[in-house]
Design a protein around this motif. Structure first.
Motif, PDB file in Angstrom:
ATOM      1  N   GLY A  73      32.838  45.620  44.454  1.00 29.50           N
ATOM      2  CA  GLY A  73      32.060  44.817  43.245  1.00 29.50           C
ATOM      3  C   GLY A  73      31.186  45.237  42.160  1.00 29.50           C
ATOM      4  O   GLY A  73      31.598  44.888  40.886  1.00 29.50           O
ATOM      5  N   PRO A  74      30.750  46.185  41.800  1.00 26.79           N
ATOM      6  CA  PRO A  74      29.403  46.685  41.351  1.00 26.79           C
ATOM      7  C   PRO A  74      30.591  47.683  40.410  1.00 26.79           C
ATOM      8  O   PRO A  74      30.241  47.719  38.922  1.00 26.79           O
ATOM      9  N   ARG A  75      31.594  48.177  40.589  1.00 31.41           N
ATOM     10  CA  ARG A  75      33.134  48.909  39.541  1.00 31.41           C
ATOM     11  C   ARG A  75      33.587  47.907  39.083  1.00 31.41           C
ATOM     12  O   ARG A  75      35.009  48.289  38.646  1.00 31.41           O
ATOM     13  N   TYR A  76      33.548  46.776  39.458  1.00 31.67           N
ATOM     14  CA  TYR A  76      34.415  45.311  38.976  1.00 31.67           C
ATOM     15  C   TYR A  76      34.767  45.064  37.130  1.00 31.67           C
ATOM     16  O   TYR A  76      33.443  45.766  36.801  1.00 31.67           O
ATOM     17  N   SER A  77      36.170  45.293  36.965  1.00 39.56           N
ATOM     18  CA  SER A  77      36.316  45.712  35.375  1.00 39.56           C
ATOM     19  C   SER A  77      37.061  44.189  34.924  1.00 39.56           C
ATOM     20  O   SER A  77      37.589  43.318  36.524  1.00 39.56           O
ATOM     21  N   PHE A  78      36.842  43.484  33.828  1.00 39.49           N
ATOM     22  CA  PHE A  78      38.129  43.159  33.273  1.00 39.49           C
ATOM     23  C   PHE A  78      39.363  42.869  32.807  1.00 39.49           C
ATOM     24  O   PHE A  78      39.578  41.844  33.507  1.00 39.49           O
ATOM     25  N   GLN A  79      40.020  44.167  33.308  1.00 44.64           N
ATOM     26  CA  GLN A  79      41.186  44.086  33.625  1.00 44.64           C
ATOM     27  C   GLN A  79      41.257  43.854  34.709  1.00 44.64           C
ATOM     28  O   GLN A  79      42.397  43.644  34.865  1.00 44.64           O
ATOM     29  N   PHE A  80      40.534  44.075  36.119  1.00 42.90           N
ATOM     30  CA  PHE A  80      40.819  43.437  37.341  1.00 42.90           C
ATOM     31  C   PHE A  80      40.595  41.634  37.161  1.00 42.90           C
ATOM     32  O   PHE A  80      41.521  41.319  38.191  1.00 42.90           O
ATOM     33  N   LEU A  81      39.133  41.401  36.999  1.00 42.57           N
ATOM     34  CA  LEU A  81      39.393  40.047  36.675  1.00 42.57           C
ATOM     35  C   LEU A  81      40.588  39.202  35.981  1.00 42.57           C
ATOM     36  O   LEU A  81      41.342  38.406  37.139  1.00 42.57           O
ATOM     37  N   LYS A  82      41.790  39.543  34.782  1.00 43.34           N
ATOM     38  CA  LYS A  82      42.782  39.339  34.709  1.00 43.34           C
ATOM     39  C   LYS A  82      43.975  39.192  35.507  1.00 43.34           C
ATOM     40  O   LYS A  82      44.836  37.396  35.851  1.00 43.34           O
ATOM     41  N   ALA A  83      43.853  39.855  36.811  1.00 44.00           N
ATOM     42  CA  ALA A  83      45.334  40.572  37.399  1.00 44.00           C
ATOM     43  C   ALA A  83      44.840  39.399  38.758  1.00 44.00           C
ATOM     44  O   ALA A  83      45.480  38.877  39.270  1.00 44.00           O
ATOM     45  N   ASP A  84      43.191  39.497  38.968  1.00 45.78           N
ATOM     46  CA  ASP A  84      42.723  38.721  40.087  1.00 45.78           C
ATOM     47  C   ASP A  84      42.828  37.146  39.598  1.00 45.78           C
ATOM     48  O   ASP A  84      43.529  36.483  40.977  1.00 45.78           O
ATOM     49  N   LEU A  85      42.703  36.692  39.038  1.00 42.82           N
ATOM     50  CA  LEU A  85      42.924  35.491  38.675  1.00 42.82           C
ATOM     51  C   LEU A  85      44.493  34.812  38.772  1.00 42.82           C
ATOM     52  O   LEU A  85      44.688  33.824  39.184  1.00 42.82           O
ATOM     53  N   ILE A  86      45.468  36.054  38.134  1.00 43.94           N
ATOM     54  CA  ILE A  86      47.028  35.577  37.594  1.00 43.94           C
ATOM     55  C   ILE A  86      47.048  35.471  39.194  1.00 43.94           C
ATOM     56  O   ILE A  86      47.766  34.429  39.431  1.00 43.94           O
ATOM     57  N   SER A  87      46.624  35.697  39.651  1.00 38.59           N
ATOM     58  CA  SER A  87      46.447  36.709  41.763  1.00 38.59           C
ATOM     59  C   SER A  87      47.269  35.894  42.558  1.00 38.59           C
ATOM     60  O   SER A  87      47.543  34.277  43.360  1.00 38.59           O
ATOM     61  N   GLY A  88      45.699  35.265  41.925  1.00 42.45           N
ATOM     62  CA  GLY A  88      45.172  34.505  42.967  1.00 42.45           C
ATOM     63  C   GLY A  88      45.855  32.740  42.431  1.00 42.45           C
ATOM     64  O   GLY A  88      45.578  31.599  43.702  1.00 42.45           O
ATOM     65  N   ILE A  89      45.733  32.538  41.789  1.00 45.09           N
ATOM     66  CA  ILE A  89      46.043  30.955  40.896  1.00 45.09           C
ATOM     67  C   ILE A  89      47.286  30.993  41.644  1.00 45.09           C
ATOM     68  O   ILE A  89      47.978  29.765  42.513  1.00 45.09           O
ATOM     69  N   SER A  90      48.161  31.586  41.608  1.00 46.58           N
ATOM     70  CA  SER A  90      49.847  32.362  42.469  1.00 46.58           C
ATOM     71  C   SER A  90      50.222  31.545  43.281  1.00 46.58           C
ATOM     72  O   SER A  90      50.225  31.242  44.195  1.00 46.58           O
ATOM     73  N   ILE A  91      48.358  32.016  44.369  1.00 50.20           N
ATOM     74  CA  ILE A  91      48.850  32.350  45.635  1.00 50.20           C
ATOM     75  C   ILE A  91      48.205  30.811  46.445  1.00 50.20           C
ATOM     76  O   ILE A  91      48.438  30.355  47.188  1.00 50.20           O
ATOM     77  N   ALA A  92      47.724  29.981  45.414  1.00 56.78           N
ATOM     78  CA  ALA A  92      46.841  28.874  45.414  1.00 56.78           C
ATOM     79  C   ALA A  92      47.931  27.941  45.169  1.00 56.78           C
ATOM     80  O   ALA A  92      47.768  26.564  45.915  1.00 56.78           O
ATOM     81  N   SER A  93      48.859  28.541  44.719  1.00 53.05           N
ATOM     82  CA  SER A  93      50.186  27.066  44.606  1.00 53.05           C
ATOM     83  C   SER A  93      51.024  26.817  45.937  1.00 53.05           C
ATOM     84  O   SER A  93      51.745  26.255  46.237  1.00 53.05           O
TER      85      SER A  93
END
Length: 649
Positions: A73-93
């Protein structure tokens, strides 16, 4: 050519061998016990990071071990957030349509909200996406359904399902905390392939109820009972529902096929189920097909998961049934989840801690049972989409949970017109992916016994019940494991031409036996389960060799060399067996020679005084040394005289 022992010079009789087989130095019992326990329960040495650390850092590392989110968590970056948002929305579908495909539909949505949040904080896999599993639900329904019928006592059944989920979580977390996660490895690959395939087949056939629009259906889980229920109600089949279900099933299978052929378009199959729900709902709403016999899910309760801790029936007369169901489903779901997590971790080359995963699975099921959720684990279909979408951390599970939360709070009324036939087609498409034909064919080619285990599980689940298939497959797997121990492989060794290397004559036809010697190899630890068999097998090798030499008119052999490089351990029964074999050989004027015994074997033979009985001079470091030294003795004195000399030492 200098190979093996080719450069060794063998001494004359009575002179100590150049390479003496050493007995390991004695160790205190407490140290040996500590080493054994460490290798059994801590093979990955998880405590290494805590050594020589101040108390404050130990506390922080301990929290990070239990909650990996505190580490990344403390090393989390905005670049990671973009990838995880796309992945999270994909698996939510996937999570939303798969969730409402459960019975009752709202529980599937609940189970895709709380458990993923818990796993995101405690799981060690970056790619695993969690949710309800059809196979685990089938197993739970089968075991609980023997006691309580869901349609007759729905509330009692639901509370028992929560209780079984609670015990599944307790069992999983306990295995992880006690470092017993290896227990799930007792389910062999063949068992899992057959069990999953059989259960998936049954689930697919059960979905014919929704596809054909049937109101009444069998409670049995066998293929025969399901097909009988389908074909005895042909007069109640609804063609509108059947056409809709088949059309959407074809659509879903085509999207999966397209995405499999072109992984960059993973989102096509990921959006397939949600697209089917939306289009199906619009078709029913616009045509009012629900009035023509097309079944819909109807009203879904709005709002987040209601607490269910107070509804867990710990005082129920069916408590033991819930405990048994929880243990069995806990093992199956954990095995499936860990297999999925490890497979994707291998692609990205990061470690997965099996015991930590067990704790995470256990805690998410305990939390789920207290918030109206059914059994959850890592799912391959969602994890595959998560992986292909480029997820970086477990935050994708949190994104999925947030999407499900929004659905629960605001969007459930929009699902009113979702056709049951579409949800059944979604379940069938998902379950077909669990019938792994390629794996079964691979088992047949590589290991026929594993294929038999696979088919036993498949047939047992498909034509008996889930419990019967599981018990049969596990029983055959355990029998095979016992046979490996009780009937170890023994083989005759021969000399590879132009070398001092000795290998099995069956594996290397060019290897030739050495005149005057019978060289045998044992490929397993020697213990009470196989000591009797090995005694008889070694003596039979001797009888067969003597008969073969006699029939060929050749002189008999004088030495029997037993290669023990693969014998990792020996117990008192094994040592007694060696003593009996030695006595039997002496009566036939043969000499027993041991080659390359390991440290643990030497230690126990020394403590039992067997080394003194046999004679240290008859134990050699390699087969090559043993043959060379015995050949020297063979040409200088008779082995019987040597035996008399050794008995005087």
């Amino acid at each position: 050519m200098s190979m093996g022992n080719g450069d060794y010079k063998y001494p004359a009789a009575g002179v100590e061998c150049a390479h003496r087989v050493a007995v390991p130095p004695p160790q205190p019992f407490t140290k040996s016990l500590k080493t054994s326990l460490k290798e059994t329960f801590f093979p990955d040495d998880p405590l290494q990071q805590f050594k020589n650390q101040p108390a404050s850092k130990i506390f922080r590392l301990g929290l990070q071990y239990l909650f990996p989110i505190l580490e990344w968590g403390p090393r989390y970056s905005f670049q990671f957030l973009k990838a995880d948002l796309i992945s999270g929305i994909s698996i939510a579908s996937l999570a939303i349509p798969y969730g409402i495909a459960n019975q009752p539909p709202i529980l599937g949505l609940y189970s895709s909200f709380v458990p993923p949040l818990v796993y995101a904080m405690m799981g060690s896999s970056r790619d695993l996406a969690v949710g309800t599993v059809g196979v685990g639900s089938l197993l739970m329904a089968s075991m609980l359904g023997n006691e309580v019928k869901a349609n007759e006592h729905p509330q009692t059944y639901l509370h028992l399902a929560f209780l079984a989920t609670f015990f599944a979580g307790v069992f999983q977390a306990s295995l992880g905390l006690l470092r017993l996660g290896f227990v799930v490895d007792f389910l062999s690959h063949g068992t899992k392939v057959g069990f999953m395939g059989g259960a998936a087949t049954v689930v697919c056939l059960q979905q014919l109820k929704g596809v054909l629009g049937l109101d009444h259906f069998t409670h049995g889980t066998g293929i025969v009972s399901v097909m009988r229920s389908v074909f005895t109600q042909t007069h109640q089949w609804r063609w509108e529902s059947g056409v809709m279900g088949c059309c959407f099933l074809f659509f879903l299978m085509r999207t999966k096929y397209f995405s499999k052929r072109r992984p960059k378009f993973f989102w096509v199959s990921a959006m397939g189920p949600l697209t089917s729900v939306i289009i199906g709902s619009l078709v029913v709403y616009l045509t009012r097909a629900d009035r023509l016999g097309v079944q819909v899910i109807g009203n879904l309760k709005k709002g987040l998961n209601p607490p269910s801790l107070s509804e867990l029936p710990f005082g129920s007369p069916y408590l033991w049934t819930a405990i048994k169901t929880g243990i069995v489903t806990g093992i199956i779901s954990a095995a499936e989840g860990m297999a999925v997590g490890r497979s994707f971790a291998m692609f990205k080359n990061y470690p997965i801690d099996g015991n930590k995963e067990m704790i995470a699975f256990g805690m998410m099921n305990i939390a789920g049972s207290c918030t109206s959720c059914c059994l959850t684990t890592g799912l391959f279909s969602r994890s595959e989409v998560n992986f292909n979408a480029g997820c970086k951390t477990a935050l994708s599970n949190i994104v999925m949970a947030m999407a499900v939360m929004i659905t629960l709070l605001f969007l459930t009324p929009l699902l009113h017109y979702t056709p049951i036939a579409v949800l059944s087609s979604i379940s069938i498409a998902a379950m077909l992916g669990l019938i792994d034909y390629d794996a079964a064919i691979h088992l047949w080619k590589v290991d026929k016994f594993d294929f038999i285990v696979c088919m036993t599980a498949y047939i047992g689940v498909g034509f008996g019940s889930v419990e019967i298939g599981l018990v049969q497959a596990v029983a055959i797997s355990l029998l095979r494991m016992l046979l490996f121990v009780a009937r170890p492989r023994t083989s005759v060794l021969g000399n590879i031409p132009d070398s001092k290397i000795y290998r099995s004559v069956d594996q290397y036809p060019a290897a030739s036996t050495v005149p005057g010697f019978l060289i045998l190899e044992i490929d397993a630890p020697i213990c009470f389960t196989n000591a009797g068999y090995l005694r008889e097998r070694i003596l039979r090798w001797i009888y067969e060799e003597e008969d073969k030499l006699k029939a060929a008119g050749e002189s008999s052999f004088q030495y029997v060399i037993v290669a023990m490089g693969a014998v990792s351990n020996i117990d008192t029964s094994g040592i007694s067996m060696l003593e009996e074999v030695k006595k039997s050989m002496e009566r036939r004027e043969l000499k027993l020679v041991l080659a390359n015994p390991g440290g643990e074997v030497m230690k126990k033979m020394n403590k039992s005084k067997f080394i003194g009985v046999l004679g240290q001079e008859w134990i050699y470091l390699t087969v090559g040394e043993a043959v060379g030294a015995c050949n020297f003795m063979l040409h200088t004195s008779h082995p019987k005289a040597m035996a008399d000399d050794s008995s005087m030492v």
